[in-house]
Design an enzyme around this catalytic site. Structure first.
Site, PDB file in Angstrom:
ATOM      1  N   GLN A   1       0.843  -1.197   0.000  1.00 41.44           N
ATOM      2  CA  GLN A   1       0.000   0.000   0.000  1.00 41.44           C
ATOM      3  C   GLN A   1       0.877   1.246   0.000  1.00 41.44           C
ATOM      4  OE1 GLN A   1      -3.107   0.081   2.953  1.00 41.44           O
ATOM      5  NE2 GLN A   1      -3.830   2.056   2.253  1.00 41.44           N
ATOM      6  N   PHE A   2       1.099   1.806  -1.194  1.00 44.49           N
ATOM      7  CA  PHE A   2       1.974   2.964  -1.329  1.00 44.49           C
ATOM      8  C   PHE A   2       1.447   4.181  -0.589  1.00 44.49           C
ATOM      9  CE2 PHE A   2      -0.961   3.936  -4.732  1.00 44.49           C
ATOM     10  CZ  PHE A   2      -0.968   5.322  -4.801  1.00 44.49           C
ATOM     11  N   THR A   3       0.135   4.257  -0.338  1.00 41.66           N
ATOM     12  CA  THR A   3      -0.427   5.429   0.325  1.00 41.66           C
ATOM     13  C   THR A   3       0.031   5.569   1.778  1.00 41.66           C
ATOM     14  OG1 THR A   3      -2.460   4.245   0.884  1.00 41.66           O
ATOM     15  CG2 THR A   3      -2.451   5.483  -1.188  1.00 41.66           C
TER      16      THR A   3
END
Length: 150
Positions: A78-80
């Protein structure tokens, strides 16, 4: 590298309406990779994940690890998690690693954690539009950042 670890009674990933992976009792781990992260970050976080004592013992005290309870792990990239909200209201993801670093680091984390647990870590699909479902048990949610080491 940053992790959000949740103790769950169940968790799953659905992609394009089809169940991709699921677990029962264990940990749901959201994995964020930053530019500059190294295998040392992966090693430290995998060891922390496997050994973190957040499951109850016979007295109801959080004193057992996912390894000790024989739980499963579902790890989803999850890059966020690497968002910066310092300026304005639109998060910036400039610190998030690109695919060329993030994919191998995510895969290495899953591989190292699998080795420590002695079983496969279930995953999502990197870069896919995933629907993640979980029942947080407790609730217990822990955030770990390999740069802060706290």
């Amino acid at each position: 590298m940053r992790l959000v670890i949740q103790r769950v009674s169940e968790a799953s990933v659905t992609i394009e309406g089809k169940l991709f992976s699921s677990i029962g009792t264990g940990l749901m781990v959201l994995v964020g990779i930053a530019e500059g992260d190294t295998s040392a970050d992966v090693e430290w976080l995998a060891a922390k994940t496997a050994a973190m004592r957040i499951f109850p013992d016979d007295n109801g005290v959080m004193n057992r690890s996912v390894l000790e309870v024989g739980g499963d792990v579902l790890a989803v990239s999850q890059f966020t998690l690497m968002a910066s909200t310092k300026k304005g209201n639109r998060p910036s993801y400039i610190r998030a690693a690109g695919h060329e670093l993030a994919v191998p680091m995510y895969e290495l984390y899953c591989e190292k954690l699998s080795g420590l647990l002695g079983k496969d870590v279930k995953t999502g699909q990197f870069g896919a539009d995933m629907k993640v479902g979980l029942v947080n048990d407790g609730p217990v949610t822990i955030i770990i950042d390999s740069k802060l080491r706290e």
